[in-house]
Design a protein around this motif. Structure first.
Motif, short mmCIF file in Angstrom:
data_model
loop_
_atom_site.label_atom_id
_atom_site.label_comp_id
_atom_site.label_asym_id
_atom_site.label_seq_id
_atom_site.Cartn_x
_atom_site.Cartn_y
_atom_site.Cartn_z
N ALA A 1 0.82 -1.18 -0.03
CA ALA A 1 0.00 0.04 -0.14
C ALA A 1 0.81 1.25 -0.07
CB ALA A 1 -1.04 -0.01 1.28
N LEU A 2 2.01 1.17 0.61
CA LEU A 2 2.90 2.35 0.72
C LEU A 2 3.72 2.72 -0.52
CD1 LEU A 2 4.29 2.07 4.18
CD2 LEU A 2 2.53 3.57 3.62
N THR B 1 2.35 1.49 -3.30
CA THR B 1 1.45 2.22 -4.16
C THR B 1 1.29 3.71 -4.15
OG1 THR B 1 0.42 0.23 -4.32
CG2 THR B 1 -0.97 1.88 -5.17
N ILE B 2 1.04 4.03 -2.91
CA ILE B 2 0.83 5.54 -2.84
C ILE B 2 2.06 6.37 -3.29
CG2 ILE B 2 0.79 7.26 -0.77
CD1 ILE B 2 -1.03 5.06 0.91
N ALA B 3 3.27 5.98 -3.02
CA ALA B 3 4.36 6.48 -3.54
C ALA B 3 4.72 6.52 -5.03
CB ALA B 3 5.78 5.77 -2.86
N THR B 4 4.26 5.43 -5.74
CA THR B 4 4.41 5.38 -7.09
C THR B 4 3.12 5.82 -7.92
OG1 THR B 4 3.81 2.92 -7.34
CG2 THR B 4 6.15 3.57 -7.05
N GLN B 5 1.98 6.04 -7.22
CA GLN B 5 0.66 6.46 -8.19
C GLN B 5 0.89 7.55 -8.99
OE1 GLN B 5 -1.50 4.44 -8.29
NE2 GLN B 5 -3.00 5.53 -9.46
N PHE C 1 -3.28 11.34 -7.72
CA PHE C 1 -3.87 10.12 -6.93
C PHE C 1 -4.87 9.30 -7.45
CE2 PHE C 1 -0.82 12.37 -4.27
CZ PHE C 1 0.06 11.43 -4.00
N LEU D 1 -6.17 5.44 -7.08
CA LEU D 1 -5.46 5.10 -5.93
C LEU D 1 -6.26 3.74 -5.13
CD1 LEU D 1 -2.56 5.00 -4.18
CD2 LEU D 1 -3.71 6.65 -2.85
N GLN E 1 -6.16 0.40 -6.81
CA GLN E 1 -4.86 -0.06 -6.73
C GLN E 1 -4.55 -0.71 -5.53
OE1 GLN E 1 -3.59 -0.95 -9.42
NE2 GLN E 1 -1.97 0.31 -10.17
N ILE E 2 -4.83 -0.18 -4.36
CA ILE E 2 -4.71 -0.61 -3.01
C ILE E 2 -5.62 -1.74 -2.82
CG2 ILE E 2 -4.97 -0.26 -0.64
CD1 ILE E 2 -3.94 2.62 -1.14
#
Length: 123
Positions: free
Chosen positions: A4-5, A7-11, A53, A56, A59-60
């Motif tokens: 999840a982290l 994904t948040i960083a690369t979204q 985002f 997001l 994706q998560i």
């Protein structure tokens, strides 16, 4: 959690990649983007920082489902391989034991024949 982290960083980069690969928006009058920075700046200026985002939550959700299935499958596969290797070891040990017994029988038969064939010499 780590997925999840990540994904948040690369979204924002994923959103920029999609913007770079897709048709330019009407506000750009058909002029394509040339770089990630250009796409990110355009999205930031015209749609706001939260637009980086987009997508997001799905994706998560996908990541959570995939990781859950992966862990469930991994445990089952580990058990399956442990049982398989135990079975293979048992089969191998049985074959080795049978081969050793057959060799022992052949050796004793050969020794018996050798004793019969040799003449007894006395001094």
């Amino acid at each position: 959690m780590s997925k999840a982290l990540a994904t948040i960083a690369t979204q924002p980069l994923i959103v920029a990649k999609v913007g770079l690969q897709s048709r330019p928006p009407p506000a750009r009058k058909g002029k394509p983007f040339k770089s990630f920075q250009e796409v990110i700046a355009y999205i930031f200026d015209h749609e706001g920082p939260m637009a980086l985002f987009k997508g997001l939550a799905p994706q998560i959700t996908k990541g959570v489902l995939v990781q859950g299935l992966l862990m469930m499958t991994k445990e089952r596969m580990e058990i399956l391989f442990i049982v398989l290797f135990a079975y293979l070891r048992k089969v191998r040990d049985t074959k080795l034991r049978k081969a050793a017994e057959a060799a022992s029988r052949q050796a004793s038969v050969a020794a018996g024949r050798a004793n019969e064939a040799l003449p007894v010499v006395m001094k």
